[in-house]
Design an enzyme around this catalytic site. Structure first.
Site, mmCIF file in Angstrom:
data_model
loop_
_atom_site.group_PDB
_atom_site.id
_atom_site.type_symbol
_atom_site.label_atom_id
_atom_site.label_comp_id
_atom_site.label_asym_id
_atom_site.label_seq_id
_atom_site.Cartn_x
_atom_site.Cartn_y
_atom_site.Cartn_z
ATOM 1 N N ASP A 100 9.497 -2.401 -14.073
ATOM 2 C CA ASP A 100 9.574 -2.503 -12.580
ATOM 3 C C ASP A 100 10.004 -4.003 -12.288
ATOM 4 O O ASP A 100 9.315 -4.738 -12.574
ATOM 5 C CB ASP A 100 8.263 -2.133 -12.027
ATOM 6 C CG ASP A 100 8.733 -1.467 -10.802
ATOM 7 O OD1 ASP A 100 9.338 -1.620 -9.966
ATOM 8 O OD2 ASP A 100 8.062 -0.270 -10.671
ATOM 9 N N ASP A 201 12.824 -2.579 -7.643
ATOM 10 C CA ASP A 201 12.054 -2.483 -6.506
ATOM 11 C C ASP A 201 12.840 -2.433 -5.001
ATOM 12 O O ASP A 201 13.533 -3.587 -5.129
ATOM 13 C CB ASP A 201 10.645 -2.909 -6.521
ATOM 14 C CG ASP A 201 9.705 -2.926 -5.219
ATOM 15 O OD1 ASP A 201 8.962 -1.475 -5.579
ATOM 16 O OD2 ASP A 201 9.400 -3.704 -4.574
ATOM 17 N N GLU A 262 15.724 1.461 -6.648
ATOM 18 C CA GLU A 262 14.874 2.293 -5.461
ATOM 19 C C GLU A 262 15.664 2.100 -4.262
ATOM 20 O O GLU A 262 15.606 1.004 -3.582
ATOM 21 C CB GLU A 262 13.588 2.000 -5.551
ATOM 22 C CG GLU A 262 12.659 2.538 -4.495
ATOM 23 C CD GLU A 262 11.299 2.104 -4.011
ATOM 24 O OE1 GLU A 262 10.635 2.825 -3.420
ATOM 25 O OE2 GLU A 262 11.365 0.626 -4.118
ATOM 26 N N HIS A 327 4.750 7.290 -7.277
ATOM 27 C CA HIS A 327 3.361 6.584 -6.784
ATOM 28 C C HIS A 327 3.175 6.176 -5.366
ATOM 29 O O HIS A 327 2.196 6.075 -4.817
ATOM 30 C CB HIS A 327 3.045 5.300 -7.599
ATOM 31 C CG HIS A 327 4.210 4.212 -7.301
ATOM 32 N ND1 HIS A 327 5.668 4.466 -7.437
ATOM 33 C CD2 HIS A 327 3.983 2.987 -6.692
ATOM 34 C CE1 HIS A 327 6.061 3.534 -6.929
ATOM 35 N NE2 HIS A 327 5.349 2.413 -6.447
ATOM 36 N N ASP A 328 4.177 6.496 -4.555
ATOM 37 C CA ASP A 328 4.170 6.235 -3.093
ATOM 38 C C ASP A 328 4.184 7.559 -2.175
ATOM 39 O O ASP A 328 3.779 7.437 -0.941
ATOM 40 C CB ASP A 328 5.556 5.491 -2.794
ATOM 41 C CG ASP A 328 5.832 3.993 -3.317
ATOM 42 O OD1 ASP A 328 4.541 3.536 -3.401
ATOM 43 O OD2 ASP A 328 6.750 3.645 -3.558
HETATM 44 C C1 NOJ Z 1 8.137 -0.059 -3.371
HETATM 45 C C2 NOJ Z 1 7.192 0.204 -4.247
HETATM 46 O O1 NOJ Z 1 7.408 1.547 -4.793
HETATM 47 C C3 NOJ Z 1 5.737 0.431 -3.344
HETATM 48 O O2 NOJ Z 1 4.642 0.705 -4.267
HETATM 49 C C4 NOJ Z 1 5.481 -1.011 -2.992
HETATM 50 O O3 NOJ Z 1 4.414 -1.021 -2.179
HETATM 51 C C5 NOJ Z 1 6.602 -1.652 -2.124
HETATM 52 N N1 NOJ Z 1 7.838 -1.296 -2.915
HETATM 53 C C6 NOJ Z 1 6.647 -3.276 -2.170
HETATM 54 O O4 NOJ Z 1 6.903 -3.762 -3.433
#
Ligand code: NOJ
Length: 542
Positions: A100, A201, A262, A327-328
């Protein structure tokens, strides 16, 4: 054909996969011990690449997305040697390792920020985004995704710094060429070590408006004021694409490496935005996440619209990607399922994900049917969770430890894990499910094997069959006349039928090659295909 077009990716949240040293937290040694589960033996799941959420040194304010050193490993997870061993052992099993890359922001404990915040005239004073107060207030109305203003006052500099996420995560200044040079150096460090690529990210956040204009606001029913701004000035700036072109050149100076962006986007998840990150000449990222699926209700029409829009937005040289969970977000089994229909729906969702044209990303535990479960406030670790609780339970609900067996702490750790174990671990775990022919895990294994066996399912063209049905989704995957598959997915709990009349498939012999209900390797008359509730079937047209 590039490996990443045909691969099945598996996303691991490292703190939650397997604890090898008895501290209640997953680690790299744990991932190494579980590689055989993932690939390399006849009984493995069969995935081809791991995307590892961050393992860099970090104060862990945001689960490692707050990086304090770009060229080392957090002792919680291991050392650089353990990481090198992971690459070696993974490669032995034909598994690639994707890291990542979190370079929109660092931790406030990163030495760069400590230096930058110490005075207005230090050598790194311009490495972050600093602004003078406006009438003793923040310089504009930009908001943090984790709540409140995106600006935090610093007394040493008598200035504000920008943080798009937690205040402990200051945004880097990508307009400063020194920042870029230093970050690119770290990227080279990992490529030299042998990593196979990066997930970038919040790639659409890197560059901010040079004039710091306020975002327009719009009406949107959301818990977060952040979602009621149209983020045209604090993200999605055109200059980002120049950085990505250079990043791609760097990546392409190594063999066979991949990048996945992302591209975060609010509902309903326009496919045009992620499409832009492939680059006008396909000279930016290899793949980009499209969030449209995470906003779809359990309705084949909504999914099909998202797929068709994605296909339309991409150039022929671009390649789609699909995911349902990460994970979000709340895991898709918990978004779509409720009680008895959860597993049947999870099977339909998996069949779709793994037979679309595009690289599928699985999220650890989805192959078991692990649920997202609310946890008590005092156990919450996610900063966004603490902020919005109890209306929003936080993202920890989807980061619970992997369930390996029906034993102490689900076999994840010998001591109490950092987050609670899923309540249904006694039946939803690797060991129990591996023994059952009907389990979700066995279903995923068979499905991944079928995908490996038939080229059309990986690299064939995608042709939707327009049914306009709230119940059935149907499409073809084809390699010319050589190999043609018809995929039928009944999203409903009612019996239904697929009738061939007036459909663009010539009548011919056909064979069921994979099905939730029908006998496999049996011939089938495709003039009318009867489907059971939640039936998913792949038919090979001869
Ligand atoms: C996206 C990530 O997937 C998330 O988990 C994170 O909190 C934010 N970016 C900040 O890096």
């Amino acid at each position: 054909m590039s490996w990443w077009k045909e691969a099945v990716f598996y996303h691991i949240y490292p703190k939650s996969f397997y604890d090898s040293n008895g501290d209640g937290i997953g680690d790299i040694g744990g991932i190494i011990q579980k590689l055989d589960y993932l690939n390399g033996t006849p009984d493995s799941l069969g995935i081809d690449a791991i995307w590892l959420s961050p393992v860099y040194p970090s104060p862990m304010v945001d689960g490692g997305y707050d990086v304090a050193n770009y060229i080392d490993i957090d002792p919680m997870f291991g050392t650089l040697d353990t990481f090198s061993l992971l690459i070696k052992e993974a490669h032995k099993r034909d598994i690639k390792i994707i890291m990542d890359l979190v370079i929109n922001h660092t931790s406030d404990k990163h030495p760069w920020f400590i230096e930058s915040s110490s005075s207005r005239d230090n050598p790194k004073s311009d490495w972050y985004i600093w602004k003078n107060p406006e009438d003793q207030k923040p310089p504009n109305k930009w908001l943090s995704a984790f709540g409140g203003s995106a600006w935090k006052f610093n007394e040493d500099r008598n200035q504000y710094y920008l943080h798009s996420f937690a205040k402990e995560m200051p945004d880097l200044n990508w307009r400063n060429p020194e920042v870029k040079e230093e970050i690119f150096k770290s990227i080279r460090f990992w490529l030299d070590l042998g990593v196979d690529g990066f997930r970038l990210d919040v790639v659409n956040y890197y560059v901010k408006d040079i004039e710091f204009r306020n975002n327009p606001s719009y009406f949107y029913k959301s818990l977060r004021a952040y979602d009621c701004q149209v983020h045209i000035y604090d993200r999605n700036r055109p200059e980002t694409h120049e950085i990505l072109k250079d990043f791609r050149k760097l990546l392409d100076s190594y063999t066979d490496r991949v990048s996945i962006g992302e591209v975060f986007q609010p509902p309903p998840g326009s496919s045009k935005l992620p499409a832009a990150f492939y680059g006008e000449k396909s000279d930016e990222l290899h793949l980009n996440f499209n969030f449209a699926f995470t906003y779809c209700k359990w309705n084949p029409i909504q999914f099909m619209e998202a797929i068709v829009a994605w296909e339309k937005s991409l150039k022929s040289s671009d390649w789609p990607t699909y995911f349902l969970s990460n994970h979000d977000f709340k895991r898709h089994i918990s978004r779509y399922g409720n009680g008895n229909n959860a597993i049947p729906r999870a099977k339909i969702a998996a069949l779709m994900l793994l037979t679309l044209k595009g690289t599928p990303f699985l999220y650890y535990g989805e192959e078991l049917g692990m649920l997202s479960e609310r946890i008590p406030y005092k156990k919450i670790q996610d900063p966004a969770g603490k902020k919005y609780w109890p209306i929003f339970p936080g993202r920890d609900i989807s980061r619970l430890p992997m369930c390996w067996e029906n034993g102490l702490n689900a076999g994840f750790s010998t001591v109490e894990p950092w987050l609670p174990i899923n309540q249904e671990y006694h039946k939803t775990n690797v060991k129990t499910e591996a023994k059952s022919r009907k389990s979700l895990l066995t279903f995923y294994k068979k499905l991944i094997a079928i995908r490996k066996k038939y080229d059309s399912l990986r690299i064939g063209s995608f042709e939707p069959i327009d049914l306009d049905s709230e119940r059935i989704m149907a499409y073809l995957r084809k390699i010319d006349k050589k190999e043609q598959m018809l995929i039928l997915l009944n999203f409903s709990d009612k019996k239904d039928k697929f009738i061939l009349e007036n459909r663009p498939i010539p009548l011919r012999n056909a064979q069921v090659i994979f099905s939730t209900h029908k006998r496999e390797d049996s011939g089938i008359n495709i003039a009318i295909i009867h489907l059971e509730p939640y039936e998913g079937t792949i038919v090979k047209l001869e």
